[in-house]
Design a protein around this motif. Structure first.
Motif, PDB file in Angstrom:
ATOM      1  N   ILE A 205       0.852  -1.198   0.000  1.00 36.96           N
ATOM      2  CA  ILE A 205       0.000   0.000   0.000  1.00 36.96           C
ATOM      3  C   ILE A 205       0.884   1.244   0.000  1.00 36.96           C
ATOM      4  O   ILE A 205       1.724   1.423   0.878  1.00 36.96           O
ATOM      5  N   THR A 206       0.687   2.114  -0.957  1.00 34.68           N
ATOM      6  CA  THR A 206       1.512   3.307  -1.112  1.00 34.68           C
ATOM      7  C   THR A 206       0.944   4.484  -0.305  1.00 34.68           C
ATOM      8  O   THR A 206      -0.169   4.412   0.233  1.00 34.68           O
ATOM      9  N   GLN A 207       1.698   5.573  -0.272  1.00 32.76           N
ATOM     10  CA  GLN A 207       1.297   6.760   0.476  1.00 32.76           C
ATOM     11  C   GLN A 207      -0.011   7.343  -0.047  1.00 32.76           C
ATOM     12  O   GLN A 207      -0.772   7.965   0.703  1.00 32.76           O
ATOM     13  N   ASP A 208      -0.309   7.136  -1.333  1.00 30.13           N
ATOM     14  CA  ASP A 208      -1.551   7.651  -1.911  1.00 30.13           C
ATOM     15  C   ASP A 208      -2.778   7.002  -1.274  1.00 30.13           C
ATOM     16  O   ASP A 208      -3.879   7.559  -1.325  1.00 30.13           O
ATOM     17  N   ASN A 209      -2.601   5.828  -0.697  1.00 29.59           N
ATOM     18  CA  ASN A 209      -3.701   5.105  -0.044  1.00 29.59           C
ATOM     19  C   ASN A 209      -3.437   4.986   1.454  1.00 29.59           C
ATOM     20  O   ASN A 209      -3.519   3.899   2.033  1.00 29.59           O
ATOM     21  N   SER A 210      -3.106   6.109   2.077  1.00 27.81           N
ATOM     22  CA  SER A 210      -2.728   6.095   3.493  1.00 27.81           C
ATOM     23  C   SER A 210      -3.870   5.594   4.380  1.00 27.81           C
ATOM     24  O   SER A 210      -3.628   4.959   5.417  1.00 27.81           O
TER      25      SER A 210
ATOM     26  N   ALA B  23      -6.062   3.240   3.627  1.00 27.06           N
ATOM     27  CA  ALA B  23      -6.031   1.780   3.542  1.00 27.06           C
ATOM     28  C   ALA B  23      -4.874   1.218   4.364  1.00 27.06           C
ATOM     29  O   ALA B  23      -5.000   0.168   5.011  1.00 27.06           O
TER      30      ALA B  23
END
Length: 464
Positions: free
Chosen positions: A364-369, A371
């Motif tokens: 999970i990347t920072q764009d989906n913090s 999640a």
């Protein structure tokens, strides 16, 4: 108690009485608040305070090495290697006292061991800001000494539970006591941002931990007791109920055998318990010490936000520990599963499900913090099921040697857990690199999978 053919035997002189609990026992078990609950409340607070002390360095070190949010306080130029050493130094001392913890509790009494350990830990926390100005080596030494004196805590808690908790209440009271670990973590991670941005700065984190530790010591010295027999405040009815339950809990007209310690230690069920215990401790220390670094590096959170979100998973764990107790009580009341099935089911929830969410977290990347936070909260929250799984299994296998078994298992677990922060320090060179954190999460998930597999396959819930 008699000794025959290398086996200790406790003879039942009134076995017929235990087939149906007396009205006194029923009343105490079902509705009465007794002095055993006061003892468990004190143990809950003990572990709460202990965990504020364990966790404080992992949150304080963020601002100790980057004072941009409060430049009024000194900043230290400690690289990743030094920080990894500082984060693991508590475990060095903590590991040393695991094996002697049980014998020390039996010789001096768990009450005195907890008092001395907490008092010295409190004083060392008060001295930590001064030590930091002298160099990271002094902080490292203080943390190791603090771990040394806190190494007796879990064995003492187990020893006290074995004396104070009737079998009917063991899971409930044990879960409540150990929920203090999460409460302490939530308090420290939640308040750390407040302290660091206030006039107290990062030193306030250590002053708070040390201060409440010394306050707890005074209360414990006043109200704590090694057993119902040594407690002057407990009612005679409650004392009789507890002693009756603990002396005859497995009998129902049959003699109860207490195997020699060597037999228990080298049994397959205990070796399986050590493996699952080790997996859990490895995960716990890895997350406890590295969550703030992960949230700042990968998710880009500032210290105040970091502190709040670092606390959320442990708040979830605190809440879920009581949810699992309610579920367990419901299952017991309906007689759906045996004790062994319950232990293994809850342990599976506490290790295999978190393993799945940990692996997911690594992708999970920072764009989906959002999640990422959900995955992190679920990972930590679900581990609370362990208090109904392996955490009370030491008492299941041998109530007589529960403290010693906890100390031995925890010693081995802590030796392996020492590798956690050090592995992170070697693999995570750049805190912002998600791929490096992914490796850490996979390693931790593998530990959890193997540990629970051993417990499910070879675990046992009856005395050996």
């Amino acid at each position: 108690m008699v000794y025959t053919k290398n086996v200790f035997v406790i003879e039942s002189k009134s076995a017929p009485d235990i087939k149906e609990p007396s009205e006194t026992r029923k009343r105490f078990i079902d509705c009465s608040f007794g002095f055993r609950h006061v003892q468990c409340l004190l143990l809950f607070l003990c572990l709460t305070v202990a965990y504020t002390m364990r966790v404080n360095i992992s949150v304080a070190i963020v601002t100790m090495t980057d004072n941009s949010e409060n430049p009024d306080f000194e900043e230290f130029d400690w690289d990743g290697g030094v920080k990894s050493i500082l984060l693991s130094s508590f475990i060095w001392g903590y590991t040393v006292t695991q094996i002697p913890a049980g014998p020390l509790a039996r010789k001096f009494g768990p009450k005195m061991c907890l008092f001395v350990g907490m008092l010295i830990s409190g004083l060392l926390n008060l001295l930590t800001p001064i030590a930091a100005r002298g160099g990271w080596e002094f902080v490292c030494a203080l943390r190791a000494i603090e771990g040394f004196f806190q190494g007796v805590f879990f064995s003492c808690v187990h020893a006290l539970l074995a004396k104070w908790a009737p079998q009917e209440e063991r899971a409930r009271l044990g879960t409540f006591c150990y929920a203090g670990c999460q409460m302490g973590t939530v308090i420290m991670m939640g308040l750390s941002g407040v302290f660091t941005s206030s006039g107290l700065g990062w030193p306030g984190i250590f002053y708070f931990s040390g201060g409440i530790g010394i306050i707890w010591c005074a209360i414990w010295l006043w109200l704590g007791a090694n057993s119902p027999a040594q407690c002057h405040r407990i009612s005679s009815e409650e004392r009789e109920m507890i002693e009756h339950s603990l002396a005859l809990k497995e009998i129902n007209g049959v003699q109860q055998e207490v195997s020699p310690l060597k037999t228990v230690v080298f049994s397959i069920p205990f070796l399986a318990l050590i493996l699952t215990h080790t997996a859990s401790v490895f995960e716990n220390w890895m997350l406890l010490t590295e969550i703030p670094a992960y949230l700042k590096g990968v998710m880009g959170m500032d210290m105040k936000t970091n502190a709040l979100f670092s606390a959320l998973p442990y708040l979830g764990m605190l809440i879920m520990s009581f949810v699992f107790v309610l579920i367990n009580n419901f299952i017991v009341s309906r007689n759906y599963f045996s004790l062994g099935a319950r232990r293994k089911t809850f342990n599976t929830i506490s290790q295999w499900l978190p393993a799945i969410f940990l692996i997911a977290l690594g992708y999970i990347t920072q764009d989906n913090s959002a999640a990422a936070m959900i995955a992190l909260i679920l990972t930590v929250s679900l581990t609370s099921a362990k208090y109904l799984g392996f955490m009370v299994n030491h008492i299941d296998l041998s109530p007589t040697y529960a403290g010693i078994l906890m100390g031995l298992a925890n010693f081995i677990a802590q030796v392996v857990a020492l590798l956690g922060p050090l592995i992170v320090g070697q693999i995570v060179i750049d805190n912002t690199d998600l791929e490096q954190w992914r490796i850490i999460f996979w390693i931790t998930a593998a530990f959890l999978f193997v540990g629970n597999l051993a417990f499910v396959a070879f675990g046992k819930v009856h005395p050996i």
